[in-house]
Write a protein that holds these residues in place. Structure first.
Motif, PDB file in Angstrom:
ATOM      1  N   LEU A 145     -87.405  49.377   8.879  1.00  0.00           N
ATOM      2  CA  LEU A 145     -88.389  50.454   9.005  1.00  0.00           C
ATOM      3  C   LEU A 145     -89.794  49.874   9.054  1.00  0.00           C
ATOM      4  CD1 LEU A 145     -86.913  53.113   6.535  1.00  0.00           C
ATOM      5  CD2 LEU A 145     -86.655  52.988   9.021  1.00  0.00           C
ATOM      6  N   ALA A 156     -84.023  57.689  10.865  1.00  0.00           N
ATOM      7  CA  ALA A 156     -84.387  57.308   9.502  1.00  0.00           C
ATOM      8  C   ALA A 156     -85.880  57.020   9.403  1.00  0.00           C
ATOM      9  CB  ALA A 156     -83.582  56.082   9.066  1.00  0.00           C
ATOM     10  N   LEU A 194     -76.557  49.996   8.745  1.00  0.00           N
ATOM     11  CA  LEU A 194     -77.101  51.257   9.240  1.00  0.00           C
ATOM     12  C   LEU A 194     -76.009  52.298   9.429  1.00  0.00           C
ATOM     13  CD1 LEU A 194     -79.665  50.012  11.920  1.00  0.00           C
ATOM     14  CD2 LEU A 194     -80.219  51.363   9.893  1.00  0.00           C
ATOM     15  N   LEU A 240     -76.180  55.070   6.545  1.00  0.00           N
ATOM     16  CA  LEU A 240     -76.846  56.241   7.125  1.00  0.00           C
ATOM     17  C   LEU A 240     -76.016  56.907   8.217  1.00  0.00           C
ATOM     18  CD1 LEU A 240     -80.508  54.885   7.373  1.00  0.00           C
ATOM     19  CD2 LEU A 240     -79.502  56.306   5.574  1.00  0.00           C
ATOM     20  N   PRO A 274     -75.933  61.595   8.235  1.00  0.00           N
ATOM     21  CA  PRO A 274     -77.377  61.792   8.076  1.00  0.00           C
ATOM     22  C   PRO A 274     -77.725  62.346   6.697  1.00  0.00           C
ATOM     23  CG  PRO A 274     -76.592  62.711  10.158  1.00  0.00           C
ATOM     24  CD  PRO A 274     -75.382  62.363   9.367  1.00  0.00           C
ATOM     25  N   THR A 275     -78.771  61.794   6.114  1.00  0.00           N
ATOM     26  CA  THR A 275     -79.229  62.269   4.814  1.00  0.00           C
ATOM     27  C   THR A 275     -79.956  63.604   4.976  1.00  0.00           C
ATOM     28  OG1 THR A 275     -81.396  61.213   5.003  1.00  0.00           O
ATOM     29  CG2 THR A 275     -79.587  59.862   4.120  1.00  0.00           C
ATOM     30  N   MET A 322     -83.175  63.093   6.737  1.00  0.00           N
ATOM     31  CA  MET A 322     -83.027  62.887   8.183  1.00  0.00           C
ATOM     32  C   MET A 322     -82.797  64.216   8.896  1.00  0.00           C
ATOM     33  SD  MET A 322     -80.714  59.415   7.906  1.00  0.00           S
ATOM     34  CE  MET A 322     -80.464  59.038   9.650  1.00  0.00           C
TER      35      MET A 322
END
Length: 270
Positions: A72, A100, A187, A191, A194-195, A198
Motif C-alpha cells: 500500500l 484495499a 493478498l 483479503l 473483501p473486508t 473494502m
C-alpha cells in the motif's frame, strides 16, 4: 524506467507516459509493468498512465519482512508521482490491492478492477497456510517448486499444464520472481474475502471481466459490483483465459472516468 524509494527503503521502478488525468496500473501474479503496456498505450493519448513493477519483480527491489501495508505504501508513492490523485486499474490480484488501497484512504478517484479473484460466488479463497508454504520453499532454495505450488493451488491450473509451463522458455523468468508468489498468495488469502472497509469504498468502480475468461471470475465480479456502493460489472468481448483485451478495456476505463453512479447498472456490457 524511473525509480522511487518507498517508505521502507525499497526501490520501486515505474514508467510514466502521456498527459491528462492520471491512471495508475497495478498488476497481478507473475506480472511486471510490461503486462498492461498495450492497454496503457491506448490510454496515453488523453491520460497520464503510470505502470510499475510491484516489489520483488522486474526492476523493483524487495525488503523483508513482507506485509500488505508495504505494498500500500508502494502504491501511495506511485500515485504521488502520478500527480497526487489517480484512478487505479488493478489486474487480477492487483485488483485486490487496488480496492484495499482505496479502503485505506489512498487518494484514488476511480477504480477499474479487472478479474480480481475475490472469494465471492463460486470462487474460494486460497488455503490460509499457502503463503507460509511458498515462503518455506523459496527459503529452502526451491523457487521452482514455489512457482508450481502457486500455479496449482493459488491459480488453480491443472498439474499437467504446470508441467508444460515448466518446460517452456518462460519458466526461468517465473522462477526469478518466485518470492513474489508469497505476496500474491498473501493478498488472495488475507483479503480474498473483501473486508467491511473494502466493501464501503464509494468511489466509482467498474468491475470488469472478459467474455471468454475462466469460470468463476464473472460470477465473482458481478457479486462484488452488487456489494460496492457505486459499482457496475462490465463484460468486454474476448479476454480468453484471464487475458486483457486492450482496446475494449481501455474504452471501459475511459467511460469509467466520466461515469456518474447516480443510476447503478451492475450488469453492463461493453
Amino acid at each position: 524506467m524511473q525509480t522511487l524509494t518507498s517508505v521502507d527503503g525499497t526501490p520501486i521502478a515505474y514508467d510514466r507516459a502521456g498527459h491528462g488525468p492520471a491512471i495508475v496500473v497495478t498488476t497481478g501474479a507473475f506480472n511486471d509493468h510490461t503486462t498492461c503496456a498495450e492497454l496503457a498505450a491506448h490510454l496515453t493519448g488523453d491520460h497520464t498512465v503510470v505502470t510499475y513493477d510491484r516489489r520483488a519483480r522486474g526492476a523493483s527491489g524487495d525488503t523483508a519482512p513482507y506485509a500488505i501495508e508495504r505494498e500500500l505504501e508502494d502504491l501511495a508513492a506511485i500515485i504521488d508521482v502520478a500527480g497526487g490523485r489517480a484512478a487505479v486499474f488493478g489486474y487480477s490480484s492487483g485488483g485486490i490491492l487496488a480496492l484495499a488501497a482505496a479502503a485505506a484512504g489512498l487518494p484514488i478517484t476511480h477504480l477499474a478492477l479487472y478479474e480480481a479473484p475475490f472469494a465471492l460466488g463460486t470462487l474460494t479463497a486460497g488455503a490460509a497456510d499457502l503463503p507460509a508454504r511458498l515462503e518455506n520453499l523459496v527459503a529452502d532454495g526451491r523457487p521452482g517448486d514455489a512457482v508450481a505450488l502457486f500455479q496449482t493451488e493459488g491459480i488453480g491450473l491443472p498439474a499437467p499444464v504446470v508441467e508444460q509451463i515448466r518446460s517452456s522458455p518462460a519458466w526461468p523468468s517465473l522462477v526469478a520472481i518466485a518470492q513474489s508468489t508469497v505476496y500474491d498468495a498473501t493478498l488472495t488469502t488475507v483479503l480474498g474475502v473483501p473486508t467491511p472497509a473494502m466493501l464501503a469504498v464509494d468511489v466509482p468502480t467498474s468491475v470488469i471481466t472478459g467474455a471468454e475468461t475462466w469460470p468463476g471470475l464473472p460470477e465473482s465480479a458481478a457479486a462484488l459490483a452488487g456489494l460496492l456502493p457505486h459499482a457496475r460489472h462490465v463484460v468486454v468481448p474476448g479476454g480468453a483465459n484471464h487475458g486483457i483485451p486492450p482496446l475494449a478495456t481501455a474504452e471501459v476505463v475511459r467511460q469509467l472516468l466520466v461515469w456518474s453512479p447516480a443510476v447503478r447498472d451492475v450488469h453492463d456490457h461493453a
